[in-house]
Design a protein around this motif. Structure first.
Motif, PDB file in Angstrom:
ATOM      1  N   GLY A 182       0.835  -1.185   0.000  1.00 13.00           N
ATOM      2  CA  GLY A 182       0.000   0.000   0.000  1.00 13.00           C
ATOM      3  C   GLY A 182       0.869   1.232   0.000  1.00 13.00           C
ATOM      4  N   CYS A 204      -4.420   7.546  -4.070  1.00 10.02           N
ATOM      5  CA  CYS A 204      -5.091   6.408  -3.437  1.00 10.02           C
ATOM      6  C   CYS A 204      -5.901   5.608  -4.444  1.00 10.02           C
ATOM      7  CB  CYS A 204      -5.968   6.881  -2.284  1.00 10.02           C
ATOM      8  SG  CYS A 204      -5.018   7.300  -0.805  1.00 10.02           S
ATOM      9  N   VAL A 207      -3.489   3.223  -5.692  1.00 12.30           N
ATOM     10  CA  VAL A 207      -3.265   2.179  -4.692  1.00 12.30           C
ATOM     11  C   VAL A 207      -4.402   1.163  -4.716  1.00 12.30           C
ATOM     12  CG1 VAL A 207      -3.029   1.719  -2.219  1.00 12.30           C
ATOM     13  CG2 VAL A 207      -1.911   3.719  -3.231  1.00 12.30           C
ATOM     14  N   ALA A 208      -5.637   1.652  -4.783  1.00 16.08           N
ATOM     15  CA  ALA A 208      -6.800   0.758  -4.794  1.00 16.08           C
ATOM     16  C   ALA A 208      -6.785  -0.151  -6.012  1.00 16.08           C
ATOM     17  CB  ALA A 208      -8.089   1.578  -4.751  1.00 16.08           C
ATOM     18  N   TYR A 213      -3.687  -0.551   0.360  1.00 14.40           N
ATOM     19  CA  TYR A 213      -4.418   0.297   1.293  1.00 14.40           C
ATOM     20  C   TYR A 213      -3.590   1.538   1.609  1.00 14.40           C
ATOM     21  CZ  TYR A 213      -1.465  -1.352   5.193  1.00 14.40           C
ATOM     22  OH  TYR A 213      -0.403  -1.632   6.026  1.00 14.40           O
ATOM     23  N   HIS A 214      -4.257   2.559   2.134  1.00 12.64           N
ATOM     24  CA  HIS A 214      -3.619   3.815   2.499  1.00 12.64           C
ATOM     25  C   HIS A 214      -3.439   3.859   4.011  1.00 12.64           C
ATOM     26  CE1 HIS A 214      -4.065   8.479   2.901  1.00 12.64           C
ATOM     27  NE2 HIS A 214      -2.796   8.148   2.820  1.00 12.64           N
ATOM     28  N   ALA A 236     -10.747   8.042   1.474  1.00 14.45           N
ATOM     29  CA  ALA A 236     -11.120   6.643   1.240  1.00 14.45           C
ATOM     30  C   ALA A 236     -12.440   6.551   0.472  1.00 14.45           C
ATOM     31  CB  ALA A 236     -11.229   5.909   2.573  1.00 14.45           C
ATOM     32  N   SER A 239     -11.807   7.781  -3.255  1.00 17.60           N
ATOM     33  CA  SER A 239     -10.863   6.997  -4.061  1.00 17.60           C
ATOM     34  C   SER A 239     -11.234   5.525  -4.150  1.00 17.60           C
ATOM     35  CB  SER A 239      -9.460   7.110  -3.469  1.00 17.60           C
ATOM     36  OG  SER A 239      -9.401   6.503  -2.187  1.00 17.60           O
ATOM     37  N   CYS A 241     -10.288   3.492  -1.878  1.00 12.43           N
ATOM     38  CA  CYS A 241      -9.112   2.817  -1.320  1.00 12.43           C
ATOM     39  C   CYS A 241      -9.332   2.523   0.156  1.00 12.43           C
ATOM     40  CB  CYS A 241      -7.888   3.707  -1.490  1.00 12.43           C
ATOM     41  SG  CYS A 241      -6.336   2.951  -0.944  1.00 12.43           S
TER      42      CYS A 241
END
Length: 533
Positions: A182, A204, A207-208, A213-214, A236, A239, A241
């Motif tokens: 992440g 993010c 990342v997703a 994860y963030h 979250a 995004s 994520c």
């Protein structure tokens, strides 16, 4: 016949289910069978011991310690078999020569800056390869947003251009493809604090897309704490994520007894379908670098620019006003109370006599104000000083650890003459002080927070539970004796009551003593969003 048998253990399997007595066998580094009357080539008498999955430390600063002291006695003596690196938006991959040099200076207080060390990597994959040369525990890595921002746009206090944002997306994607789990962010540290919400949402989303994860160190744990948490939950939502709120706490006098407000935010996000987890450490004081308390503008341009400002009378006066009158964003929006800031380590050995003193105490000895002592010490130690901040609240600590998405993280710094004892004591303190002694958590609840739940967040499909086919990361301890012994005066004292610890089926602690074995490995995410185990 199995390789190894733990006979007559009290198994707490990491799912939250009740304990049971059973034999457990291990073959080729994997748990083979759980039952009664089992046999194996070697037997460990586990009568009277609790057997659990290995503990997962969701927030560590062992980025260099794992390479300098790879057998990791601070971790194995408290049952940790996996730690998560790359925290708070600042670490050593990805980097180039320029950013590496600046990072070494900026986070020397976290990790040290050993002379003669071989910095033979520049990418996330290269760093993970270096870990795979031999470490005592497993490790996961987060792509550090601040380091990525340095590579794309330096230390500028401004939004990125479209091309710079694209470059950051590319760097984050590359880190995830190379094995990171992440992305971390450090939003009260430079240069991460210069990032806006939209920048974080864009990164993010990347990342997703890779199943990561963030893990944000959000903008404030003081006056703006709730607003900072709300922003991270909004990132979250926007995004898609998952978010893991690192060292989730409410500090300083302005937040006494206000953990319920944070947990209400978390509960509302969970009800909305946001994937949220959090971690915390079971202590009141925090720990960071002294330079982190500076206002954000003072860090623009990197360490050399910061040191130049510390020598400039006009800049010093502006810093003084932020620290004493307005509340520095680096000090979480509150006016600095120098009596709560205690030196735990210095980069320059000539300053070691200051360890254990508060900044207020140093000021009294020098005949100056607290802020003057603060600014002078930063210059004298070239930003390498580490400190404890005595700003926590016991009611908040207990409320957070009771929450249903809570996990354990030490946030432990291993450098300095007197580092925070959480680096050596966190997991035993959960089991002993907060579990057995205070009853804040049951044994099963504490173990779940340290094993199965964090393993799910990390995507470790075959770790974190005592289950056939899972990797044999295992801990055996005496439930009546397990406790932390590390104190603020003796912070490197190992936990008591731990009998055996195994990583990938190999003993790293046997009869309470580290073996020096190095069976750990970097646990990587592949470009398909799964773990290569």
């Amino acid at each position: 016949m199995a390789d190894l048998l733990f006979r007559g253990a009290t198994v707490v399997d990491g799912t939250g289910a009740g304990r049971r007595r059973a034999d457990v066998t291990v073959t080729d580094g994997l748990i083979e069978e759980i039952g009664r009357g089992l046999t194996a080539r070697r037997t460990v008498d586990a009568d009277g011991l609790v057997l659990t999955p290995g503990f997962v430390d969701m927030h560590t600063h062992s980025d260099l310690a794992l390479l300098l002291t790879p057998d990791q006695p601070s971790r194995v003596t408290q049952g940790v078999t996996c730690e998560v690196l790359g925290q708070d938006g600042l670490s050593y991959a990805p980097v180039d020569d320029t950013t590496l040099g600046a990072l070494r200076r900026q986070i020397a207080g976290w990790n040290g800056d050993p002379p003669g060390f071989d910095w033979n990597w520049r990418t996330v994959g290269g760093y993970l390869d270096r870990l795979d040369e031999g470490i005592g525990v497993n490790a996961c890595y987060l792509v550090p947003h601040g380091s990525v921002r340095m590579l794309a746009m330096g230390w500028d206090d401004r939004p990125p251009t479209p091309s710079e944002l694209d470059r950051m997306r590319e760097l984050v994607a590359a880190g995830l493809q190379e094995g990171a789990v992440g992305m971390s962010s450090g939003l009260s540290y430079t240069p991460g604090m210069y990032a806006g919400t939209d920048e974080l949402v864009a990164l993010c989303a990347t990342v997703a897309a890779y199943g990561g994860y963030h893990a944000p160190h959000q903008r404030s744990y003081g006056r703006g704490a709730l607003e900072g948490y709300a922003e991270m939950l909004d990132v979250a939502r926007r995004s898609g994520c998952p978010v893991h709120l690192t060292h989730a706490t409410m500090n300083f006098d302005v937040n006494r007894g206000r953990a319920g407000a944070l947990l209400d935010l978390v509960d509302r996000a969970l009800a909305d379908g946001v994937d949220v987890t959090l971690d915390s450490y079971p202590y009141l004081p925090g720990s960071t670098t002294l330079a982190a308390l500076l206002p954000g503008w003072a860090g623009a341009g990197g360490p050399d620019a910061t040191l130049a400002r510390l020598a400039d009378p006009a800049a010093r006066e502006r810093i003084r006003a932020d620290m004493e009158e307005h509340g520095s964003d680096g000090c979480h929006g509150v006016v600095a109370d120098w009596a709560t800031v205690q030196v735990s380590g210095t980069g320059d050995p000539a300053l070691s006599a200051l360890v254990g003193l508060t900044v207020a105490g140093i000021a009294e000895a020098r005949g100056c104000t607290g802020t003057e002592a603060f600014l002078d010490l930063l210059r004298e130690d070239t930003l390498a000083t580490t400190v404890l901040q005595h700003v926590g609240d016991e009611e908040n600590v207990r409320a957070v650890m009771r929450h249903r998405v809570h996990t354990a993280g030490s946030d432990g710094l291993l450098t300095g003459a007197r580092p925070h004892p959480r680096a050596w004591g966190t997991f035993a303190r959960y089991l002993g002080h907060y579990g057995r002694e205070l009853g804040v958590l049951t044994l099963e609840e504490a173990v779940t927070r340290m094993t199965g739940r964090p393993a799910r967040r990390l995507g470790l499909d075959r770790r974190g539970l005592v289950r056939p086919g899972h990797h044999a990361d295992l801990v055996l301890f005496d439930p009546a004796a397990v406790r932390d012994t590390a104190t603020f005066d003796r912070p490197r004292s190992p936990a008591a009551g731990l009998a055996h610890v195994y990583v990938n089926g190999t003993a790293v602690l046997r009869e309470g003593r580290p073996t020096g074995a190095l069976p750990g490995r970097a646990l990587r995410r592949t470009d398909r969003g799964t773990r290569a185990l």
